[in-house]
Design a protein around this motif. Structure first.
Motif, mmCIF file in Angstrom:
data_model
loop_
_atom_site.group_PDB
_atom_site.id
_atom_site.type_symbol
_atom_site.label_atom_id
_atom_site.label_comp_id
_atom_site.label_asym_id
_atom_site.label_seq_id
_atom_site.Cartn_x
_atom_site.Cartn_y
_atom_site.Cartn_z
ATOM 1 N N ASN A 138 -10.216 2.641 66.167
ATOM 2 C CA ASN A 138 -9.079 2.890 67.038
ATOM 3 C C ASN A 138 -8.484 1.517 67.310
ATOM 4 O O ASN A 138 -9.243 0.641 67.719
ATOM 5 N N PHE B 71 -11.158 -1.992 68.091
ATOM 6 C CA PHE B 71 -11.098 -1.479 69.467
ATOM 7 C C PHE B 71 -11.157 -2.637 70.474
ATOM 8 O O PHE B 71 -12.038 -3.493 70.397
ATOM 9 N N TYR C 229 -14.271 -4.537 72.485
ATOM 10 C CA TYR C 229 -15.225 -5.509 71.919
ATOM 11 C C TYR C 229 -14.872 -6.918 72.388
ATOM 12 O O TYR C 229 -15.743 -7.688 72.797
ATOM 13 N N LEU D 109 -21.219 -0.601 75.103
ATOM 14 C CA LEU D 109 -20.707 -1.784 74.402
ATOM 15 C C LEU D 109 -20.897 -3.024 75.280
ATOM 16 O O LEU D 109 -21.300 -4.094 74.808
ATOM 17 N N ARG E 36 -17.094 10.304 82.161
ATOM 18 C CA ARG E 36 -17.691 9.043 81.716
ATOM 19 C C ARG E 36 -19.135 9.225 81.251
ATOM 20 O O ARG E 36 -20.091 8.985 82.001
ATOM 21 N N ALA E 37 -19.299 9.658 80.046
ATOM 22 C CA ALA E 37 -20.641 9.748 79.467
ATOM 23 C C ALA E 37 -20.584 9.400 77.991
ATOM 24 O O ALA E 37 -19.704 9.872 77.258
ATOM 25 N N ALA F 206 -17.019 6.773 67.994
ATOM 26 C CA ALA F 206 -16.406 7.580 69.053
ATOM 27 C C ALA F 206 -15.660 8.799 68.498
ATOM 28 O O ALA F 206 -15.522 9.812 69.190
ATOM 29 N N TYR F 207 -15.173 8.691 67.262
ATOM 30 C CA TYR F 207 -14.363 9.781 66.682
ATOM 31 C C TYR F 207 -15.070 10.484 65.528
ATOM 32 O O TYR F 207 -14.447 11.253 64.798
ATOM 33 N N GLY G 80 -19.753 6.350 79.865
ATOM 34 C CA GLY G 80 -18.876 6.224 78.716
ATOM 35 C C GLY G 80 -19.555 5.331 77.700
ATOM 36 O O GLY G 80 -20.464 4.550 78.053
ATOM 37 N N SER G 81 -19.154 5.432 76.423
ATOM 38 C CA SER G 81 -19.759 4.513 75.460
ATOM 39 C C SER G 81 -19.266 3.095 75.717
ATOM 40 O O SER G 81 -19.891 2.123 75.319
ATOM 41 N N ASN G 82 -18.153 2.986 76.427
ATOM 42 C CA ASN G 82 -17.657 1.673 76.855
ATOM 43 C C ASN G 82 -18.763 0.869 77.541
ATOM 44 O O ASN G 82 -18.963 -0.319 77.254
ATOM 45 N N SER H 137 -16.289 11.572 75.519
ATOM 46 C CA SER H 137 -14.897 11.491 75.978
ATOM 47 C C SER H 137 -13.892 12.029 74.981
ATOM 48 O O SER H 137 -12.783 12.389 75.359
ATOM 49 N N THR I 191 -19.700 9.199 72.052
ATOM 50 C CA THR I 191 -19.134 9.456 73.371
ATOM 51 C C THR I 191 -18.874 10.933 73.603
ATOM 52 O O THR I 191 -18.681 11.694 72.654
ATOM 53 N N ASP J 280 -19.674 1.973 66.117
ATOM 54 C CA ASP J 280 -19.054 2.752 67.185
ATOM 55 C C ASP J 280 -18.398 3.984 66.560
ATOM 56 O O ASP J 280 -17.385 3.880 65.873
HETATM 57 C C1 LIG Z 1 -12.440 5.882 73.329
HETATM 58 C C2 LIG Z 1 -13.322 4.945 72.590
HETATM 59 C C3 LIG Z 1 -14.596 4.592 73.049
HETATM 60 C C4 LIG Z 1 -15.248 4.968 74.302
HETATM 61 O O1 LIG Z 1 -14.764 5.693 75.222
HETATM 62 P P1 LIG Z 1 -15.664 6.091 76.475
HETATM 63 O O2 LIG Z 1 -14.755 6.995 77.204
HETATM 64 O O3 LIG Z 1 -16.005 4.851 77.216
HETATM 65 O O4 LIG Z 1 -16.878 6.763 75.937
HETATM 66 C C5 LIG Z 1 -15.379 3.766 72.279
HETATM 67 N N1 LIG Z 1 -14.939 3.303 71.123
HETATM 68 C C6 LIG Z 1 -13.743 3.614 70.640
HETATM 69 C C7 LIG Z 1 -13.346 3.068 69.324
HETATM 70 C C8 LIG Z 1 -12.885 4.425 71.364
HETATM 71 O O5 LIG Z 1 -11.667 4.683 70.904
#
Ligand SMILES: *Cc1c(COP(=O)(O)O)cnc(C)c1O
Length: 386
Positions: free
Chosen positions: A184, A131, A134, A110, A252-253, A213-214, A105-107, A243, A241, A211
């Protein structure tokens, strides 16, 4: 209780006081309630989850097929270097594979960035209402968090990042700046001029994590393509991401694109097999299915309008969002509404942990799902059902 599984006595478990200072104070991330938990706790069926910004269309059929095929080789370790996935990501974005780091995941990326650059005595900056991960990633390292006040509620991009204030908040101790674009849970974004100005204002020895993600959901014309900026800003890290629009949250990638020297640092702290082989295979197929991404973006754009206008018509304040979710000001405490929606089988996201107790974050679903949510809110307002 004094048993091995208990909380311990005053005399026992003194190791708790010896946990790393940052970790001791940490409150765990609160995820959206899983559907199975809702069914268990409330005895409801026919449930609907609009709480975690998942793709209601699911993944590309090609990605699902690739995942099933990869499941034939579960005894083998994954490719720890993720050669094929990194090559696919690099080709997709037109960058060198040495600039790609993959994460659980990009989580995870971070967290790895925080691990690689932060320690006690250093600092990281991010915006209020950014988000939540962080704050967790920074705090766990024992570094200081610089939380920069968000834009005011009545402004353009309400509750969004204040780019100028973020740049001004950077101190000599600052090693990292996190920018969620779009953010987010606010659904706000920085346009190309704002983000570029922010990057130019920050010293080149401070890592700026953008970041995205969207990003694939965004349709506004002034949203920046940051990839061409990597050449001019060796301190820029772009996080993406699988996700969200790719619909692979379960696997989770995620990935980061950065200067190869940053990628090299991240690879030192990364676990050797952090992205499993099923996820690698599915992610490669997802990246290749541009049609599924385009369809997901289209369905979301229509649902975003339906949800935004529908909730506004019911009297909630819903600023424009560029993501696959809306931030809705319900005009009063949102927790009772959240719970009433749970009783109707619908999970949304309360935002008390973000300091927004009157707001709900609602993920855009399919047209009939959005209609169900709107009907449920209407019935709550009319008091027709408890
Ligand atoms: C959902 C989200 C992520 C990461 O989600 P992963 O499932 O870990 O890839 C990262 N940043 C933001 C702002 C998100 O909303």
């Amino acid at each position: 209780m004094s048993g091995a599984g208990g909380k311990g006595t005053a005399a026992g478990n003194r190791f708790l006081a010896r946990a790393a200072a940052g970790v001791r104070e940490l409150a765990p991330y609160v995820p959206g309630k899983p559907l199975a938990e809702l069914e268990r706790e409330y005895g409801v069926t026919d449930t609907l989850k609009l709480a975690s910004n998942e793709n209601p269309l699911g993944p590309s059929p090609a990605a699902a097929a690739a995942a099933r095929a990869a499941a034939a080789d579960l005894a083998l370790y994954p490719d720890g270097g993720a050669f094929d996935l990194k090559s696919a990501i690099a080709a997709h974005h037109g960058v060198d594979p040495a600039m790609v780091t993959v994460g659980n995941g990009s989580n995870e990326l971070l967290v790895l960035l925080a691990e690689a650059f932060l320690e006690p005595g250093t600092a990281a900056a991010y915006a209020q209402y950014a988000f939540a991960v962080y704050a967790l990633a920074v705090q766990a390292t024992g570094a200081d968090a610089i939380v920069v006040p968000a834009r005011p509620p009545g402004s353009r991009q309400p509750f969004g990042h204040d780019a100028a204030a973020l740049a001004a908040a950077v101190t000599p101790a600052t090693r990292l700046v996190f920018v969620a674009n779009p953010n987010n849970p606010t659904g706000t974004y920085l346009n190309g001029d704002e983000l570029r100005t922010l990057l130019e204002a920050i010293p080149r020895d401070v890592i700026v994590v953008v970041d995205e993600a969207y990003a694939e959901y965004v349709t506004v014309p002034d949203y920046p393509d940051t990839f061409p900026w990597l050449a001019a800003f060796p301190n820029l890290v772009i996080a993406r991401t699988f996700s969200k629009i790719h619909g692979l949250a379960a696997l989770r990638a995620g990935y980061a694109i950065s200067h190869p020297d940053v990628a090299d640092l991240l690879n030192r702290v990364r676990q050797p097999f952090n992205v499993n082989s099923v996820a690698q295979a599915a992610a490669i197929a997802a990246l290749a299915d541009a049609e599924h991404v385009a369809r997901s973006r289209q369905v979301n754009a229509e649902g975003l309008r339906q949800l935004t206008e529908g909730l506004q018509a019911l009297g909630w304040r819903v600023p424009p969002s560029v993501g696959n979710f809306v931030l809705a000001d319900t005009g009063g405490p949102a927790l009772p509404l959240y719970e009433a929606l749970l009783r109707r089988g619908i999970i949304v996201r309360p935002l008390g942990n973000y300091g927004l107790p009157n707001h709900l974050r609602i993920t855009v679903g399919l047209p009939e799902q959005n209609a169900r949510l709107l009907a449920a809110v209407r019935s709550l307002q009319e008091g027709t059902v408890p």
